[in-house]
Write a protein that holds these residues in place. Sequence first.
Motif, short mmCIF file in Angstrom:
data_model
loop_
_atom_site.label_atom_id
_atom_site.label_comp_id
_atom_site.label_asym_id
_atom_site.label_seq_id
_atom_site.Cartn_x
_atom_site.Cartn_y
_atom_site.Cartn_z
N LEU A 274 5.07 -8.25 -0.63
CA LEU A 274 5.28 -9.92 -0.62
C LEU A 274 4.29 -10.11 -0.18
N THR A 275 3.45 -9.21 0.77
CA THR A 275 2.08 -9.72 1.56
C THR A 275 0.74 -9.95 0.54
N ALA A 276 0.91 -8.65 -0.74
CA ALA A 276 0.22 -8.89 -1.71
C ALA A 276 0.06 -10.08 -2.59
N TYR A 277 1.34 -10.37 -2.39
CA TYR A 277 1.49 -11.28 -3.80
C TYR A 277 1.26 -12.60 -2.72
N LEU A 278 1.21 -12.86 -1.42
CA LEU A 278 1.07 -14.01 -0.64
C LEU A 278 -0.97 -13.96 -0.77
N HIS A 279 -0.87 -13.14 -0.55
CA HIS A 279 -2.49 -12.52 -0.71
C HIS A 279 -3.19 -13.33 -2.05
N GLY A 280 -2.72 -12.66 -2.86
CA GLY A 280 -3.05 -12.59 -4.81
C GLY A 280 -2.53 -14.21 -5.34
N GLY A 281 -1.78 -14.18 -5.24
CA GLY A 281 -0.97 -15.06 -6.18
C GLY A 281 -0.55 -14.19 -7.41
N ASP A 282 -0.79 -15.19 -8.43
CA ASP A 282 -0.30 -14.25 -9.64
C ASP A 282 -1.34 -13.47 -9.65
N ARG A 283 -2.09 -13.43 -9.24
CA ARG A 283 -2.71 -12.57 -9.95
C ARG A 283 -3.12 -11.08 -10.28
N GLY A 284 -2.27 -10.33 -9.83
CA GLY A 284 -1.62 -9.57 -10.00
C GLY A 284 -1.66 -8.22 -8.86
N PHE A 285 -2.05 -8.38 -8.04
CA PHE A 285 -2.30 -7.53 -6.65
C PHE A 285 -1.22 -6.46 -6.66
N TRP A 286 0.01 -7.83 -6.09
CA TRP A 286 1.35 -7.35 -6.39
C TRP A 286 2.03 -6.39 -6.84
N THR A 287 1.54 -6.43 -7.80
CA THR A 287 2.24 -5.40 -9.09
C THR A 287 1.41 -4.20 -8.90
N ASP A 288 0.10 -4.64 -8.37
CA ASP A 288 -0.30 -2.70 -8.37
C ASP A 288 0.11 -1.96 -7.09
N ILE A 289 0.48 -2.67 -6.02
CA ILE A 289 1.18 -2.02 -4.72
C ILE A 289 2.92 -1.95 -5.35
N ARG A 290 3.48 -2.76 -5.99
CA ARG A 290 4.71 -2.22 -6.50
C ARG A 290 4.71 -0.85 -7.29
N ASP A 291 3.72 -1.36 -8.38
CA ASP A 291 3.79 0.13 -8.73
C ASP A 291 3.37 1.44 -8.58
N ALA A 292 2.36 1.94 -7.20
CA ALA A 292 2.33 2.72 -6.32
C ALA A 292 3.30 2.61 -5.77
N LEU A 293 3.85 1.96 -5.25
CA LEU A 293 5.46 3.17 -4.40
C LEU A 293 6.44 2.98 -6.18
N ARG A 294 6.73 2.27 -6.89
CA ARG A 294 7.63 2.96 -7.93
C ARG A 294 6.52 4.42 -7.74
N SER A 295 5.61 4.95 -8.23
CA SER A 295 5.56 6.21 -8.39
C SER A 295 5.85 7.06 -7.76
N ILE A 296 5.73 6.86 -6.48
CA ILE A 296 6.33 8.39 -5.36
C ILE A 296 8.07 8.14 -4.90
N ASP A 297 8.28 6.74 -5.59
CA ASP A 297 10.10 7.24 -5.61
C ASP A 297 10.60 5.66 -4.27
N ALA A 298 9.13 5.23 -3.51
CA ALA A 298 9.48 4.53 -2.80
C ALA A 298 10.24 3.28 -2.90
N PRO A 299 10.78 2.31 -1.80
CA PRO A 299 11.37 1.49 -2.42
C PRO A 299 10.70 0.72 -2.91
N THR A 300 11.49 -0.91 -3.70
CA THR A 300 10.57 -2.20 -4.31
C THR A 300 11.23 -3.22 -4.05
N THR A 301 12.97 -3.31 -4.23
CA THR A 301 13.74 -4.42 -4.16
C THR A 301 14.16 -4.10 -2.09
N ALA A 302 15.10 -5.38 -1.83
CA ALA A 302 15.62 -5.59 -0.71
C ALA A 302 17.10 -4.71 -0.97
#
Length: 349
Positions: A274-302
């Motif tokens: 959420l806060t990566a999105y606020l820092h980077g808007g639509d530029r994709g940084f938040w998707t890197d964080i989400r994908d990194a979390l997914r890659s280690i099986d950590a939750p990405t949704t509420a």
Amino acid sequence: MFTKSTWIRLPRNVVVGHGVVDRTAEVVEDLHLQGRPLVVTSPTPWKLVGEAVEAQFAGSEVVVVEEATFESVERVIERVEAAEPGFLLGVGGGKAIDIAKMAADHVGLGFVSVPTAASHDGIVSGRGSVPEGDTRHSVAADPPLAVVADTEVLAEAPWELTTAGCADIISNYTAVMDWRLANRLKDVPYSEYAAALSEMTAEILVDNADSVRPGLEESSWVVTKALVSSGVAMSIAGSSRPASGAEHLFSHQLDRIAPNPALHGHQVGVGSILTAYLHGGDRGFWTDIRDALRSIDAPTTASELGIEPGTVVEALTTCHEIRDRYTILGDGMSEEAAWETARKTGVIE
Ligand SMILES: NC(=O)C1=CN([C@@H]2O[C@H](COP(=O)(O)OP(=O)(O)OC[C@H]3O[C@@H](n4cnc5c(N)ncnc54)[C@H](OP(=O)(O)O)[C@@H]3O)[C@@H](O)[C@H]2O)C=CC1
Ligand SMILES: O=C(CO)COP(=O)(O)O
Ligand SMILES: [Zn+2]
């Protein structure tokens, strides 16, 4: 005139590896600690490693704590006064270790951390976190004199504890962004060394995500090394800033308001999207964080956190108030913006 000074407090021995719990007495001897320990532990960890610890410190007093509360800290302090140990040994997850850390800090004794879960960086850091009133964030405390992290034990802990530790590290990216922002906007003291170490730690973990798999002892090795490194970054900074920004505020607020909060690391991971999105808007940084979390099986949704959408929005819009820590949340988000952010990032459907 030059007036700056710093005092960086670090563990002296950090021993990580297969079977090292059996070397705890050796580690203690190397520190020249006198007397017997008071062991602070919790039920499951004690079942797992109690025998190994007792074999090395026969006849030592043991306090088994069930909850991370100030009553538990006080109970340990009372036992210290009665038993007059030479030092404290914290054996367990974040709960047992924090209670040992806070009690040791209070009575002025050294403490050794023997983590049985690589669930967050508190197992190695000079920060203690025990809920007090409405406060959930950490406070400064003496760091462990030594950390004895047995990868065999850590690898057998429930997998979600390890993924929580990973997510706590991945959140360093946004924590450092918030820290830089606060430095530029509010002149908050900033350490280039601590920030670089914190970011590099997250980078290395993400680069090694392939080795983070259930049942692989290597996972515990990778994660524990990262947690140590993150703890060192906080010690250099003299605050939790390198590893705690708005994503941590979000998690601390969930701990207060959610009926069933999730693990610390999992909450800060989602907060980091959420806060990566606020820092980077639509530029994709938040998707890197989400994908990194997914890659280690950590939750990405509420819903993966088991937290209601409305609670996520409430936490996002109010968490800037819980602590004097300037972040990307500034003086707060509107409810509309919070829903939009949570929906755009897929945290809420
Ligand atoms: N100092 C800091 O900077 C920070 C501190 N914290 C604090 O840390 C605590 C949360 O840490 P966390 O580690 O998640 O919590 P716990 O210590 O409660 O451990 C989580 C669960 O895992 C169990 N457990 C621990 N080790 C093992 C193992 N090897 N195998 C099976 N089960 C195991 C525990 O059993 P049992 O119930 O028997 O103990 C507990 O049920 C909170 O009190 C939080 O405030 C959080 C973040 C940062
Ligand atoms: O969890 C921490 C760092 O990962 C400590 O941060 P807080 O100071 O926000 O509790
Ligand atoms: Zn954390």
